[in-house]
Each structure stands twice: as structure tokens, then as C-alpha cells.
Design a protein around this motif. Structure first.
Motif, PDB file in Angstrom:
ATOM      1  N   SER B 151     -17.217  62.053 -56.339  1.00 49.91           N
ATOM      2  CA  SER B 151     -18.129  62.080 -57.491  1.00 49.91           C
ATOM      3  C   SER B 151     -17.630  63.047 -58.559  1.00 49.91           C
ATOM      4  CB  SER B 151     -19.531  62.463 -57.037  1.00 49.91           C
ATOM      5  OG  SER B 151     -19.613  63.828 -56.731  1.00 49.91           O
ATOM      6  N   ASP B 152     -17.017  64.156 -58.103  1.00 47.59           N
ATOM      7  CA  ASP B 152     -16.451  65.069 -59.095  1.00 47.59           C
ATOM      8  C   ASP B 152     -15.301  64.438 -59.845  1.00 47.59           C
ATOM      9  OD1 ASP B 152     -16.893  68.113 -57.125  1.00 47.59           O
ATOM     10  OD2 ASP B 152     -18.217  67.068 -58.539  1.00 47.59           O
ATOM     11  N   MET B 153     -14.525  63.691 -59.100  1.00 48.42           N
ATOM     12  CA  MET B 153     -13.347  63.098 -59.715  1.00 48.42           C
ATOM     13  C   MET B 153     -13.718  62.090 -60.798  1.00 48.42           C
ATOM     14  SD  MET B 153     -10.356  62.524 -57.023  1.00 48.42           S
ATOM     15  CE  MET B 153      -9.171  63.818 -56.907  1.00 48.42           C
ATOM     16  N   VAL B 154     -14.766  61.387 -60.557  1.00 47.40           N
ATOM     17  CA  VAL B 154     -15.192  60.425 -61.578  1.00 47.40           C
ATOM     18  C   VAL B 154     -15.478  61.146 -62.891  1.00 47.40           C
ATOM     19  CG1 VAL B 154     -17.045  58.835 -62.185  1.00 47.40           C
ATOM     20  CG2 VAL B 154     -16.001  58.720 -59.951  1.00 47.40           C
ATOM     21  N   HIS B 155     -16.144  62.288 -62.771  1.00 46.62           N
ATOM     22  CA  HIS B 155     -16.423  63.082 -63.970  1.00 46.62           C
ATOM     23  C   HIS B 155     -15.134  63.523 -64.651  1.00 46.62           C
ATOM     24  CE1 HIS B 155     -20.802  63.893 -63.799  1.00 46.62           C
ATOM     25  NE2 HIS B 155     -20.648  63.569 -62.544  1.00 46.62           N
ATOM     26  N   GLU B 156     -14.241  64.071 -63.840  1.00 45.99           N
ATOM     27  CA  GLU B 156     -13.002  64.597 -64.397  1.00 45.99           C
ATOM     28  C   GLU B 156     -12.182  63.506 -65.050  1.00 45.99           C
ATOM     29  OE1 GLU B 156     -13.852  68.433 -63.381  1.00 45.99           O
ATOM     30  OE2 GLU B 156     -11.963  67.840 -64.309  1.00 45.99           O
ATOM     31  N   LEU B 157     -12.140  62.380 -64.370  1.00 43.39           N
ATOM     32  CA  LEU B 157     -11.325  61.285 -64.875  1.00 43.39           C
ATOM     33  C   LEU B 157     -11.882  60.763 -66.201  1.00 43.39           C
ATOM     34  CD1 LEU B 157      -8.814  59.777 -64.025  1.00 43.39           C
ATOM     35  CD2 LEU B 157     -10.263  58.063 -62.962  1.00 43.39           C
ATOM     36  N   ARG B 158     -13.159  60.719 -66.264  1.00 47.33           N
ATOM     37  CA  ARG B 158     -13.756  60.245 -67.515  1.00 47.33           C
ATOM     38  C   ARG B 158     -13.404  61.166 -68.675  1.00 47.33           C
ATOM     39  NH1 ARG B 158     -18.660  61.477 -69.451  1.00 47.33           N
ATOM     40  NH2 ARG B 158     -19.310  60.274 -71.266  1.00 47.33           N
ATOM     41  N   LYS B 159     -13.489  62.451 -68.412  1.00 48.78           N
ATOM     42  CA  LYS B 159     -13.131  63.398 -69.458  1.00 48.78           C
ATOM     43  C   LYS B 159     -11.673  63.235 -69.856  1.00 48.78           C
ATOM     44  CE  LYS B 159     -16.332  66.902 -67.897  1.00 48.78           C
ATOM     45  NZ  LYS B 159     -16.438  68.195 -67.191  1.00 48.78           N
ATOM     46  N   GLY B 160     -10.811  63.053 -68.831  1.00 48.43           N
ATOM     47  CA  GLY B 160      -9.400  62.889 -69.116  1.00 48.43           C
ATOM     48  C   GLY B 160      -9.114  61.658 -69.941  1.00 48.43           C
ATOM     49  N   VAL B 161      -9.757  60.565 -69.575  1.00 47.89           N
ATOM     50  CA  VAL B 161      -9.532  59.319 -70.334  1.00 47.89           C
ATOM     51  C   VAL B 161     -10.034  59.461 -71.765  1.00 47.89           C
ATOM     52  CG1 VAL B 161     -10.104  56.863 -70.450  1.00 47.89           C
ATOM     53  CG2 VAL B 161      -9.533  57.908 -68.266  1.00 47.89           C
ATOM     54  N   LEU B 162     -11.121  60.186 -71.918  1.00 50.90           N
ATOM     55  CA  LEU B 162     -11.628  60.404 -73.282  1.00 50.90           C
ATOM     56  C   LEU B 162     -10.621  61.188 -74.112  1.00 50.90           C
ATOM     57  CD1 LEU B 162     -15.421  61.177 -72.731  1.00 50.90           C
ATOM     58  CD2 LEU B 162     -14.474  59.332 -74.110  1.00 50.90           C
ATOM     59  N   LYS B 163     -10.019  62.151 -73.478  1.00 50.40           N
ATOM     60  CA  LYS B 163      -9.011  62.948 -74.184  1.00 50.40           C
ATOM     61  C   LYS B 163      -7.830  62.082 -74.582  1.00 50.40           C
ATOM     62  CE  LYS B 163      -9.553  67.746 -73.511  1.00 50.40           C
ATOM     63  NZ  LYS B 163      -9.973  68.355 -72.226  1.00 50.40           N
ATOM     64  N   VAL B 164      -7.421  61.227 -73.669  1.00 50.96           N
ATOM     65  CA  VAL B 164      -6.308  60.331 -73.977  1.00 50.96           C
ATOM     66  C   VAL B 164      -6.663  59.426 -75.162  1.00 50.96           C
ATOM     67  CG1 VAL B 164      -4.949  58.409 -73.076  1.00 50.96           C
ATOM     68  CG2 VAL B 164      -5.375  60.387 -71.650  1.00 50.96           C
ATOM     69  N   VAL B 165      -7.862  58.946 -75.110  1.00 52.34           N
ATOM     70  CA  VAL B 165      -8.303  58.057 -76.214  1.00 52.34           C
ATOM     71  C   VAL B 165      -8.316  58.813 -77.533  1.00 52.34           C
ATOM     72  CG1 VAL B 165     -10.307  56.792 -77.096  1.00 52.34           C
ATOM     73  CG2 VAL B 165      -9.568  56.473 -74.737  1.00 52.34           C
ATOM     74  N   GLU B 166      -8.798  60.046 -77.497  1.00 50.77           N
ATOM     75  CA  GLU B 166      -8.797  60.862 -78.706  1.00 50.77           C
ATOM     76  C   GLU B 166      -7.401  61.035 -79.235  1.00 50.77           C
ATOM     77  OE1 GLU B 166     -12.502  63.709 -77.453  1.00 50.77           O
ATOM     78  OE2 GLU B 166     -10.713  64.653 -78.329  1.00 50.77           O
ATOM     79  N   LYS B 167      -6.493  61.337 -78.318  1.00 51.30           N
ATOM     80  CA  LYS B 167      -5.108  61.543 -78.708  1.00 51.30           C
ATOM     81  C   LYS B 167      -4.541  60.280 -79.348  1.00 51.30           C
ATOM     82  CE  LYS B 167      -1.426  64.285 -78.440  1.00 51.30           C
ATOM     83  NZ  LYS B 167      -1.308  65.682 -78.811  1.00 51.30           N
ATOM     84  N   MET B 168      -4.851  59.177 -78.723  1.00 50.82           N
ATOM     85  CA  MET B 168      -4.352  57.907 -79.259  1.00 50.82           C
ATOM     86  C   MET B 168      -4.929  57.623 -80.631  1.00 50.82           C
ATOM     87  SD  MET B 168      -3.822  55.182 -76.206  1.00 50.82           S
ATOM     88  CE  MET B 168      -5.470  55.154 -75.538  1.00 50.82           C
ATOM     89  N   GLN B 169      -6.182  57.908 -80.758  1.00 51.45           N
ATOM     90  CA  GLN B 169      -6.811  57.689 -82.055  1.00 51.45           C
ATOM     91  C   GLN B 169      -6.215  58.628 -83.095  1.00 51.45           C
ATOM     92  OE1 GLN B 169     -10.925  58.180 -81.033  1.00 51.45           O
ATOM     93  NE2 GLN B 169     -11.231  55.999 -80.678  1.00 51.45           N
ATOM     94  N   MET B 170      -5.893  59.846 -82.644  1.00 48.80           N
ATOM     95  CA  MET B 170      -5.304  60.821 -83.557  1.00 48.80           C
ATOM     96  C   MET B 170      -3.941  60.359 -84.023  1.00 48.80           C
ATOM     97  SD  MET B 170      -5.438  64.859 -82.772  1.00 48.80           S
ATOM     98  CE  MET B 170      -3.832  64.941 -82.033  1.00 48.80           C
ATOM     99  N   LEU B 171      -3.223  59.775 -83.080  1.00 46.69           N
ATOM    100  CA  LEU B 171      -1.881  59.305 -83.411  1.00 46.69           C
ATOM    101  C   LEU B 171      -1.908  57.956 -84.142  1.00 46.69           C
ATOM    102  CD1 LEU B 171      -0.085  60.266 -80.094  1.00 46.69           C
ATOM    103  CD2 LEU B 171       0.268  61.305 -82.320  1.00 46.69           C
ATOM    104  N   GLY B 172      -3.067  57.399 -84.202  1.00 41.87           N
ATOM    105  CA  GLY B 172      -3.182  56.145 -84.938  1.00 41.87           C
ATOM    106  C   GLY B 172      -2.787  54.928 -84.136  1.00 41.87           C
ATOM    107  N   ILE B 173      -2.694  55.094 -82.828  1.00 41.65           N
ATOM    108  CA  ILE B 173      -2.279  53.966 -81.999  1.00 41.65           C
ATOM    109  C   ILE B 173      -3.424  52.968 -81.858  1.00 41.65           C
ATOM    110  CG2 ILE B 173      -1.466  53.322 -79.689  1.00 41.65           C
ATOM    111  CD1 ILE B 173      -0.272  56.215 -79.601  1.00 41.65           C
ATOM    112  N   ILE B 174      -4.593  53.511 -81.674  1.00 43.37           N
ATOM    113  CA  ILE B 174      -5.743  52.602 -81.545  1.00 43.37           C
ATOM    114  C   ILE B 174      -6.777  52.949 -82.619  1.00 43.37           C
ATOM    115  CG2 ILE B 174      -5.389  52.125 -79.108  1.00 43.37           C
ATOM    116  CD1 ILE B 174      -7.493  54.195 -78.457  1.00 43.37           C
ATOM    117  N   SER B 175      -7.611  52.067 -82.814  1.00 43.05           N
ATOM    118  CA  SER B 175      -8.624  52.270 -83.850  1.00 43.05           C
ATOM    119  C   SER B 175      -9.730  53.150 -83.319  1.00 43.05           C
ATOM    120  CB  SER B 175      -9.176  50.914 -84.302  1.00 43.05           C
ATOM    121  OG  SER B 175      -9.825  50.283 -83.220  1.00 43.05           O
ATOM    122  N   ASN B 176     -10.606  53.508 -84.154  1.00 43.23           N
ATOM    123  CA  ASN B 176     -11.668  54.425 -83.789  1.00 43.23           C
ATOM    124  C   ASN B 176     -12.885  53.759 -83.219  1.00 43.23           C
ATOM    125  OD1 ASN B 176     -10.091  56.494 -84.603  1.00 43.23           O
ATOM    126  ND2 ASN B 176     -10.911  56.554 -86.667  1.00 43.23           N
TER     127      ASN B 176
END
Lengths: 622, 231
Positions: B151-176
Motif C-alpha cells: 500500500s505504501d508503494m502505491v502511494h510512492e509510485l503515484r508520486k513518482g509517476v506524477l513527477k515524471v509527467v511533470e518533467k515531460m510536460q516541462m520538456l514539452g514532450i506531452i501536453s498539459n
């Protein structure tokens, strides 16, 4: 909720127990062994497998029903349970030869349960609920390809080596896109062994095998599985690894090992020996320094300052005292070496050449003898010549007297001769003396070369009384000088010298006070064998009267012991023998001590020849 | 004198630690500057992020697999459970690509969104599962620890994926359009009552399947966005 959960668990248990006994169909999902029974087996699926997570195949078997004439009668239908309204579809690709149904990528969906069923003629359906599965659970990846090995390192002994095995991932598995994450397991065994050794599963495409033996051939193969899923694929083709031995290195290493262990063992042995024999080794390497131990003198006594006891001990306390004393004190110390008085100088060689005696050396007198003594040979009085034994002294030493101490310092020639008042008789008497002397070993019996110590000088010298004999000798010498023959005689008599007689028949060099007292007691107490006898100048009376006495009466007249006692005893004679009347026979019957000497030396007691104890000194001086 | 020495030593330690940290920071900054490849240079930290997230999801899947096999040992379910279970997974309403081609075909933003949806959907059920696990005495400590970790890992993973998405959005790879955490949750909470009636074994089975989905989707996403860095 907890109650419902527990109920569910109970139900599950019950159902599972029921179902377990009644599952006839294939359980290929969990690889259970099919029970072979005699009962007719219906057509069923044997296995469904996917190699790449994109396609899969299923194999079936017709069973033992014999109403199936051709294999084509059985048809495979599948159902995808991704929606409630799904229906059975037929197998997209048949391979009747293999009885296999192949699902290609278009018909394969991952993470969605599939159910398969077989249908025969007349729509007879052979369906088992156990044949439902998800594709990701039936994945068995292909084995890796292009296996090869390289030698990493050989051990110094040349016996074992490490090998690096590398390979390529299976081409069917799409590892590059990350669709499949594969782990590899290496297994190896010796050529003729039966069991395989397996290393831990790991995702990299190379691995090291450690500790292979040189000279033996090894067989290596690899299999794969999906990460997170339990099913392994088939094994790859085997490769063979072999490294030949290098005997030279092995022997060298063995040699070094043997050498080092041998040296270590020897060192340990030496250590053990040293430790066990520590005492003995210490004795050998660092022997104890021997302290000087003088025979007859205990350093303890000297420390305590008990000279009386020392004297007593030295004089024997009785004549047998010393040896016992020695044995008492030094029984336990075998290494104690007694310093013995050695009057024989090694330089001298001939005993007859010895001129000086222990006494002279003790007293520090100028050495009369020639050639025997060097300046450094006897530096001081304490050089171990503390004791003079009768045994040590040779007989000729008895001739030597401390002539220089005599208050006239008579020359050597003026040795004490046999007292002869008679001038002509002296000659004749001399001759026997001379004769005896010339015999080579004149005994002290024949000579009267004794002097009475009259006084001890503070410098350590001992003053001897001139003695009756000397006076007589002077007289006789004067007479003989007239005759002119004395010189010859005296020259011949060069050898004997005045000497403090330090004789103890038993070995003690000193006459103690006690013995002196004994001597001073009436002659009746004279014990034969005693050191010195004071010959009382019995012939004192007779001397002036009868120098011409032919017979030398060897008697000591015991008539006047008193007078003799208090008379200055200057002369000593040696008891020659005891006659039948228990009287002493002496050699010097006629001696006349010069009267003027009497008052000069009012000796009350004879003085011990040799060292004078302070008590005796008192007696002397008084 | 001893105190002084201790002070000196502690000061030296502090200095060393500061140096280490500063060096690490500098190296991290240096890592963002790529010496050789300038085209994909700026994507290096993104690739690292992806790697970390993928590792995390792999571990999560491993734990779920262990728990599932443990449950199979304790409670041997009949095979017909599989057919039944597939209908009962509460995440089956989420449309997920069922194959490699499908996953490669859909848009990156959509893929990222699906991942996030899945992670969000499992947050509450796993927490409750852990609660129920710890209450039962027949489960070993090993299992209860694993459920908590899950259950902890699910939380952590979600945060990590959000960070990745932010990074991608920052780099302009994906849309917002991605990353509205509010709306997916709102969608699910209405249907979330379903999972309460699931049995533990079914829950584990479903989660095992979904964690595998998440892992695969992340890997595909990474190799689509940063293919040069270890695909």
C-alpha cells in the motif's frame, strides 16, 4: 466485514476441498501432473503457452474416446472474458498435425482471461473451467542464443579458474522495448556428472562462474523466465568449457607452501625447546659469577667481623675442624672453588729455587730469593695467601726465616745453624747440618730456623727476637770467621733463610691462642703432634759452660719449667721424637740464651708463629 | 584537552560531510550537463527518473506476486475462480491497452493517464486490505508486512509517476492535459464501493494483474520517449 471475510474463508476451504477431489480436467496453468487412470479420458487441452507475450498456442489431446474418427472433428472455441457479453469464437489458426491452436497477435490480449473449450460432433462440448487463463501467466520465454565463454583468471596454483559466460537474449522476446523483462539462469556440471549446479537468476546477459577445476570439462546451459512470473522456458544448447592444467606453476606453488610451513614448524619447535629448557639454557648462556670462596673462611664470618671464630676455625678447633667446616658450609655448592695457597710459583719451576716463602710474601719482605718472583706476582698480602697449609708448603720453605726482621738483620748467610757453642764442634755440627741441607730436602726437624716473634710492627712486619741461637750463631760466626771456614759454610747455607714458620701439621697455618696457651703450659701438656713446642732454653744454662759438649743432650730438663716459661723464649726446636720416658727429644740440647736478652723479652707466653692476633699482640707488647 | 580533541574531530567530520554533499550536488549538476550527445542530453535526468519509477513498479509487482502465491498456498482456490474474478475486478472499467501494439499505438498522454488512474484506483483498497490482514491471526507477520509495503508503494509510485509527467510536460514532450488528479479520483470514488465486497484472494489477483500492467506501460512509455537510454 471481518465476519463476512471469515465466512468466505471457510467457504473457500470447503469448496476447495471439494473441488480438489473432483477436478478431472487439465490443470495446465499450475503444471499439475495429470492423473493417469483407467477411466476413459475425454478430449482436453494439454498445454497453452506463450513465448513472447504477444501470441500463444494451445495443444489438445483427443483422449480415449474412440468415437472420434478423425482429428478434425474436434474444434476449439475460446472466450475472452473482457466484457459480459462475449461469445465463443473458434480458433483462428489450426494446426491439426500438431493438434495445436495458434493465436496470433491480433487475437491475443494480455491481462484478459481466456477460456477454451473443445467441441466435438453433435455439439458435444468438453469444457473445463480450469482451462481459463491470462496470457501473461503462461509465458515461457525462449532460451538465449550465441553462448560463449572467456577465461577470466587462473589461480596461482593453476588448479582452478574463473570463466565469464556471455550470451544474447532470445530473439523472440521483445526486450528492447521493455515489453518483456527476462531473467536468466545458468546451470553447469562436469562432463560426466548427473546433477546440475545452478546459479542465481539474474537479468544481465553475462555471468561469471567461479571455481572451476583445471583439466575437467564442464557443460553449461541457460534458461529464461519472465521477471515476476514463475515459469521457465526451455534450456539452451550446451556449451563446453575446459582449461588445461599448468603443472609447473602448481609445483612451484607447492614448493613454496612446503617451505613456508616447514620453516614455521621448525621455528615453533625451537621456541618450544627454548621455553622448556629455559633454566638450563640460562645456566649455559649466562653462568653465575663465582664469588671467591677461600677454603676455611666463610665470607659470612668475615662480614660479621668475628675474627676469633675465624681463627678458631682456621686452626681447626681441633685439628679436624676445617675440613668439616668446609663440608658444612659448602656442601651444596659444588661449583665453589677454594682458593688454595699456592706457594709454588709456576715461573719458578724448581722447588729448590724458591727463596721466599709465604710468610715473606705476607709480610711484604724483600724477596731474598732470586728469579722466582716477579713484581706483579704477589702484589699484596691478600692475594689468596691468607692461609698457609702444611701441605702446601714444601719442606724447604721451612728453612726460610724472616731474617730481615731480626734486629740485626743478619745476612742470609747467618742462617740459624745448628747451635754449636763449640767452635770446632760447630763446624762438625754444621756439617751434619750442611749435609742434611745438602741432602736436598732438609726437614725442619734438623734445622732450627725458628724465630720467636717478639713484636708486630704497625706496618705489618713482624719483629722476631734475636733468639739464643742467633746470639750463639753470632758468636760462632765470629769464631768461625776467624777460622775462615765460615764463609764457605755460610755460603752454602745461603739457602736457608729466616722465616716465620707457618707450619701446621694438620694444615692450619696458625696456631691459635689456645694452642699458644697450650704451648705455654707445662711441658707435660705438650702433646705430640702439636705444632710448635717451645723449647725452653734449658741449654741456656749449659751453653756457656759447655760448648764443647760432645753429646747434645736431646733432653729437655723438665726441672725448671717456670724459669723457662718466663724466660724469653727465643728458640724453637722441633721435637724429634719421644723417648721411652715420654720425654721429648729435641735437636737442640745446648743453647744458651744470652742473659741480656732475657729482660728484653719478658714473654710470658709463647707467641704463635705466623699471624699474631690482637690478643697475642697484647701479650707480646706487655 | 580531550574535549578540545573531540570538538576538533566533530568539526572535521562536519566539514567532511559538507564536502561530500557539495561534491554530490556538483556531480548531480554535472550530470545534467552531457559531454557527448547533445541532442538527447537534456533527457538524461528524465531517463533516470523513468528508471527509478520502473524499478519501483517492478518491486511492487514482485510483492503482489508473493502475496498472491502465499494466498494460493493457504486457500487453494478452485480454478473456476479465474473466470469469475475477471468480472469482479473493480478496475476492469478502466480501459487499458491489452497488447503491445495497442500500448504503442495510443498517445503518450493517454498512457500516462491510464497509469495514474490505475495507481489511484488501488490506493484505498490496498489500505483496507492491509487493515484486514493485520487483524487476522492466521496471517504471518511476513504477509502483513508485505501488504503494508504494498500500500505504501502505491502511494510512492503515484508520486513518482506524477513527477515524471511533470518533467515531460516541462520538456514539452506531452501536453498539459494529463495530471488532473482530481478528476480521475472523482470518477472512481463513485464506483469504489465495489471493491469492498471483493474477497481478499480476488483482490490480490486483481492487483497482481494491474501491477504488471503498470510495469509494462511504464516501460513502453519510457522506450517511446527516451529510447536511447537503455531500451
Amino acid at each position: 466485514m471481518a465476519v463476512s471475510l471469515s465466512y468466505d474463508l471457510l467457504l473457500l476451504l470447503v469448496i476447495s476441498s471439494l473441488d480438489w477431489s473432483s477436478t478431472p480436467g487439465s490443470a495446465f496453468l499450475t503444471d499439475h501432473n495429470r492423473m493417469t487412470s483407467s477411466a476413459p479420458v475425454e478430449p482436453h487441452f494439454t498445454e497453452c503457452m506463450s513465448r513472447d507475450l504477444e501470441t500463444f498456442r494451445c495443444w489438445w489431446s483427443p483422449g480415449t474416446f474412440h468415437n472420434l474418427s478423425s482429428p478434425e472433428e474436434l474444434r476449439v472455441f475460446y472466450l475472452k472474458r473482457n466484457s459480459p457479453s462475449s461469445e465463443w469464437k473458434e480458433c483462428p489458426e489450426y494446426s491439426h498435425l500438431n493438434r495445436e491452436c495458434f493465436f496470433d497477435a491480433n487475437h491475443t490480449s494480455i491481462w484478459i482471461p481466456y477460456c477454451l473449450q473443445l467441441r466435438g460432433q453433435n455439439n458435444i462440448t468438453y469444457f473445463n473451467e480450469d482451462d481459463c487463463f491470462s496470457v501473461e501467466n503462461i509465458v515461457r520465454p525462449d532460451p538465449p542464443v550465441s553462448l560463449n565463454w572467456t577465461l577470466l583468471i587462473v589461480s596461482p596454483s593453476g588448479l582452478s579458474y574463473d570463466v565469464m559466460v556471455s550470451w544474447e537474449p532470445p530473439p523472440s522476446a521483445d526486450v528492447s522495448t521493455g515489453w518483456m523483462r527476462i531473467e536468466y539462469e545458468i546451470q553447469y556440471r562436469e562432463r560426466n556428472a548427473t546433477t546440475w549446479e545452478a546459479l542465481e537468476t539474474q537479468p544481465h546477459t553475462q555471468q561469471t562462474i567461479y571455481g572451476l577445476q583445471a583439466g575437467t570439462e564442464y557443460e553449461v546451459h541457460i534458461r529464461t523466465k519472465m521477471k515476476g512470473f514463475p515459469k521457465f522456458g526451455d534450456f539452451s544448447d550446451s556449451i563446453f568449457v575446459k582449461v588445461t592444467e599448468i603443472p609447473l606453476r602448481e609445483s612451484a606453488v607447492l614448493l613454496t607452501l612446503v617451505l613456508t610451513f616447514g620453516v614455521a614448524g621448525i621455528l615453533i619447535l625451537i621456541m618450544l625447546i627454548v621455553v622448556s629448557h629455559q633454566q638450563r639454557l640460562m645456566m649455559i648462556l649466562l653462568p653465575p659469577v663465582p664469588a671467591p670462596k677461600i677454603k676455611g673462611i666463610d665470607s659470612e664470618l668475615l662480614k660479621k667481623g668475628k675474627l676469633e671464630e675465624l681463627d678458631f676455625i682456621l686452626n681447626g678447633g681441633g685439628l679436624g675442624g676445617l675440613p668439616t667446616y668446609i663440608s658444612d658450609y659448602y656442601q651444596d655448592e659444588p661449583w665453589v672453588e677454594f682458593i688454595e695457597v699456592d706457594e709454588e710459583d709456576a715461573d719458578c719451576g724448581e722447588k729448590e729455587d724458591q727463596k721466599s716463602s709465604d710468610t715473606q710474601r705476607l709480610l711484604g719482605l724483600p724477596q731474598r730469593s732470586v728469579g722466582c718472583f716477579s713484581a706483579d706476582s704477589h702484589p699484596d698480602d691478600d692475594s689468596g695467601r691468607a692461609s698457609c697449609y702444611d701441605t702446601d708448603l714444601s719442606e724447604q720453605d721451612t728453612h726460610l726465616l724472616a731474617a730481615s726482621l731480626l734486629p740485626g738483620q743478619p745476612e742470609d748467610e747467618e742462617a740459624f745453624l745448628h747451635p754449636d757453642e763449640k767452635a770446632p764442634a760447630s763446624e762438625t755440627n754444621k756439617s751434619p747440618l750442611i749435609q742434611t741441607e745438602s741432602e736436598g730436602k732438609p726437614t725442619w726437624i734438623n734445622t732450627d730456623l725458628y724465630a720467636q716473634v717478639s713484636n708486630v710492627m704497625p706496618s705489618g712486619g713482624v719483629v722476631l727476637s734475636p733468639g739464643q741461637q742467633l746470639r750463639i750463631q753470632e758468636n760462632t760466626e765470629k769464631e768461625s770467621q776467624k777460622k775462615g771456614t765460615l764463609g764457605e759454610d755460610t755460603s752454602k747455607l745461603n739457602k736457608p733463610q729466616f722465616q716465620l714458620l707457618v707450619v701446621d701439621p694438620d694444615g692450619s697455618g696458625y696456631t691459635s691462642e689456645i694452642t699458644a696457651r697450650q704451648i705455654s703450659t707445662p711441658p707435660s701438656s705438650l702433646v705430640p703432634g702439636e705444632g710448635y713446642q717451645t723449647i725452653y732454653p734449658q741449654p741456656m744454662e749449659t751453653k756457656p759452660a759447655a760448648p764443647s759438649e760432645p753429646n747434645q743432650s736431646p733432653y729437655i730438663l723438665p726441672d725448671s719449667p717456670q724459669t723457662r716459661l718466663f724466660a724469653p723464649v727465643a728458640d724453637y726446636t722441633v721435637v724429634q721424637e719421644l723417648d721411652t720416658h715420654q720425654s721429648l727429644l729435641l735437636n737442640l740440647p745446648t743453647q744458651q740464651p744470652p742473659p741480656p736478652c732475657l729482660p728484653q723479652h719478658p714473654l710470658k707466653a709463647p707467641v704463635a708463629i705466623g699471624y699474631v692476633t690482637p690478643d697475642l699482640l697484647g701479650n707480646l707488647s706487655s | 584537552l580531550k574535549r578540545e580533541i573531540k570538538k576538533i574531530i566533530s568539526a572535521v567530520w562536519v566539514g567532511i560531510i559538507c564536502l561530500v554533499f557539495s561534491s554530490r550536488l556538483s556531480t548531480m549538476k554535472a550530470a545534467s550537463i552531457c559531454p557527448n550527445d547533445q541532442t538527447g542530453c537534456h533527457l538524461l535526468p528524465l531517463a533516470n527518473l523513468f528508471d527509478r519509477v520502473i524499478q519501483h513498479s517492478a518491486r511492487m509487482h514482485g510483492i503482489s506476486d508473493d502475496l498472491h502465491s502465499e494466498f494460493e498456498l493457504y486457500f487453494l482456490p478452485s480454478k473456476n475462480q479465474i473466470g469469475r474474478v475477471s468480472r469482479n475486478c473493480h478496475t476492469s472499467t478502466i480501459l487499458t491497452p491489452n497488447g503491445k501494439e495497442n500500448a504503442q499505438r495510443i498517445a503518450r498522454e493517454e498512457l500516462a493517464e491510464i497509469i495514474l488512474k490505475l495507481l489511484v484506483a488501488w490506493r484505498d483498497p490496498l489500505w483496507h486490505f492491509h487493515q484486514s490482514m493485520s487483524q487476522h491471526d492466521e496471517f504471518t507477520n511476513f504477509s502483513s508486512n508485505k501488504s503494508l509495503e504494498m500500500s505504501d508503494m502505491v502511494h510512492e509510485l503515484r508520486k513518482g509517476v506524477l513527477k515524471v509527467v511533470e518533467k515531460m510536460q516541462m520538456l514539452g514532450i506531452i501536453s498539459n492535459s494529463v495530471g488532473d488528479t482530481g478528476s480521475p479520483e472523482a470518477l472512481l470514488t463513485s464506483d469504489s464501493a465495489e471493491w469492498r465486497f471483493m474477497k481478499d484472494y480476488d483482490l490480490l489477483y486483481c492487483f497482481r494483474r494491474d501491477s504488471n500492467k503498470i510495469q509494462n506501460y511504464l516501460k513502453i512509455l519510457k522506450c517511446r520517449i527516451v529510447p536511447k537510454h537503455g531500451c
